[in-house]
Design an enzyme around this catalytic site. Structure first.
Site, PDB file in Angstrom:
ATOM      1  N   THR A 151       0.894  -1.139  -0.024  1.00 18.37           N
ATOM      2  CA  THR A 151      -0.206   0.460  -0.132  1.00 18.37           C
ATOM      3  C   THR A 151       0.321   1.380   0.243  1.00 18.37           C
ATOM      4  O   THR A 151       1.751   1.036   0.207  1.00 18.37           O
ATOM      5  CB  THR A 151      -0.993   0.018   1.295  1.00 18.37           C
ATOM      6  OG1 THR A 151      -1.526  -1.190   1.046  1.00 18.37           O
ATOM      7  CG2 THR A 151      -1.470   1.471   1.470  1.00 18.37           C
ATOM      8  N   VAL A 180     -11.444  -6.689   1.478  1.00 19.97           N
ATOM      9  CA  VAL A 180     -10.106  -5.756   1.857  1.00 19.97           C
ATOM     10  C   VAL A 180      -9.965  -5.482   3.018  1.00 19.97           C
ATOM     11  O   VAL A 180      -9.880  -6.530   3.914  1.00 19.97           O
ATOM     12  CB  VAL A 180     -11.736  -4.521   2.142  1.00 19.97           C
ATOM     13  CG1 VAL A 180     -11.268  -3.091   2.371  1.00 19.97           C
ATOM     14  CG2 VAL A 180     -13.073  -4.336   1.236  1.00 19.97           C
ATOM     15  N   GLY A 181      -8.406  -4.671   3.182  1.00 21.24           N
ATOM     16  CA  GLY A 181      -7.749  -4.899   4.269  1.00 21.24           C
ATOM     17  C   GLY A 181      -7.289  -3.454   5.053  1.00 21.24           C
ATOM     18  O   GLY A 181      -9.128  -3.187   5.435  1.00 21.24           O
ATOM     19  N   ASP A 182      -6.664  -3.535   5.346  1.00 20.14           N
ATOM     20  CA  ASP A 182      -5.926  -1.877   6.073  1.00 20.14           C
ATOM     21  C   ASP A 182      -6.534  -1.242   5.954  1.00 20.14           C
ATOM     22  O   ASP A 182      -6.671   0.127   6.354  1.00 20.14           O
ATOM     23  CB  ASP A 182      -5.418  -2.206   7.382  1.00 20.14           C
ATOM     24  CG  ASP A 182      -4.144  -2.137   6.377  1.00 20.14           C
ATOM     25  OD1 ASP A 182      -3.608  -3.402   5.902  1.00 20.14           O
ATOM     26  OD2 ASP A 182      -3.290  -1.074   6.747  1.00 20.14           O
ATOM     27  N   THR A 202       1.188  -0.656   6.397  1.00 20.96           N
ATOM     28  CA  THR A 202       1.547  -1.478   4.756  1.00 20.96           C
ATOM     29  C   THR A 202       2.004  -2.148   5.407  1.00 20.96           C
ATOM     30  O   THR A 202       2.561  -2.733   6.063  1.00 20.96           O
ATOM     31  CB  THR A 202       2.739  -1.239   3.793  1.00 20.96           C
ATOM     32  OG1 THR A 202       2.214  -2.087   3.095  1.00 20.96           O
ATOM     33  CG2 THR A 202       3.765  -0.850   4.377  1.00 20.96           C
TER      34      THR A 202
END
Length: 319
Positions: A151, A180-182, A202
């Site tokens: 990210t 969906v991640g953080d 990230t």
């Protein structure tokens, strides 16, 4: 008052370089963040963000992005948006909404279309080749399809002490549709308070969100921790807790900045890089390593920088 920007990874350095020129001339932190992240999103050789980002397991590019204003705590975010350029700009637009400020999937697509954002096929031919190569390696060599999750996250401080955070990513390589991640989640992928500072993360989103790590870093800075100490403590604590409870921890890397322009970085891996610029420091890329729970970093050598560009632009071949 000094200005500053810090961002995850080498891929951010051109963006923060351009944005820092604006900060010198008085633009606000929000404009700086949007401009810098758009440059990362638009560059086709960065295969984890925006145009050229790697697709999910169905061959679709689903993008996540978020924007947060540290003065008002206004947040805008999108997740799983498809076929729209510059999701960071869509997230910023959503931050002005009183309700419905985090949209996903079809809802995010519809909002972007109704508000005139540019529709664009985000899947490049090069990304298709990366996808096919990764698919073959997964089947033939037993490699994990989920290696890679870079990210771009940024924190900016302008001369009026305004602070803003932003993130953008195509997420986990070969992820399942809808994953969906953080990155677009407040407190996990990002958090900023202009009266204190901001942080962004990230790595493996599924583990980063278990500790709400960006909020934790800002909380520690509010208690008086220097950004470097706050970052080291937050990463070490989460890494140790995940290891104790689950047997292992995924990649955890963070950068942070306080409202004095002081920065910090922490990681539980070797090779994490970050980009930073301040009124007193020209745009610089650093490479990190973790030594007994503490993060050490040094300026990236010209050899490292040259090798990086060669690697991301090299032809994609199949063994």
């Amino acid at each position: 008052m000094k200005f500053a920007m810090i961002a995850t990874w080498r891929m951010a350095v051109e963006g923060i370089t351009k944005a820092s020129e604006g900060l010198k001339n008085g633009i606000n932190a929000g404009d700086a963040i949007e401009e810098a992240i758009k440059m990362v999103e638009d560059y086709p050789f960065y295969k984890s963000v925006g145009y050229g980002g790697l697709p999910n397991e169905n061959g679709e590019v689903e993008l996540d992005a978020a924007y947060m204003d540290g003065n008002t705590f206004s947040i805008g975010a999108v997740a799983g948006i498809r076929d729209f350029k510059n999701p960071i700009s869509i997230a910023r637009k959503l931050s002005h909404e009183k309700f419905n400020c985090f949209l996903v999937g079809t809802g995010a697509d519809e909002y972007a279309h109704k508000n005139g954002f540019e529709r664009m096929n985000m899947l490049t031919d090069r990304a298709k080749l990366h996808y096919e190569k990764r698919r073959r390696e997964t089947i033939e060599k037993g490699l994990s399809p989920y290696d890679g999750h870079d990210t771009v996250g940024m924190i900016a401080l302008d001369s009026d002490k305004n602070m803003v955070a932003g993130t953008s990513t195509s997420g986990l390589f070969m992820k399942r549709r809808g994953r969906v991640g953080d990155s677009p989640l407040s407190g996990s992928g990002f958090y900023v308070d202009s009266e204190v500072g901001g942080a962004t993360a990230t790595g493996l989103g599924e583990d980063l969100m278990k500790g709400c790590i960006s909020y934790e870093i800002v909380r520690l800075m509010k208690e008086g921790y220097h950004p470097q100490d706050a970052a080291d403590k937050a990463v070490a604590d989460l890494h140790e807790e995940l290891t104790r409870r689950r047997g292992k921890s995924g990649d955890l890397s963070v950068v942070c900045l306080n409202n004095k322009g002081e920065f910090g970085v922490a990681t539980n891996i070797d090779g994490f890089s970050f980009s930073v610029v301040t009124e007193d420091l020209e745009p610089t890329v650093y490479v990190c390593k973790n030594v007994e729970g503490k993060t050490l970093y040094e300026k990236a050598s010209q050899e490292w920088l040259d090798a990086y560009l060669k690697r991301i632009k090299s032809p994609i071949t199949f063994d």
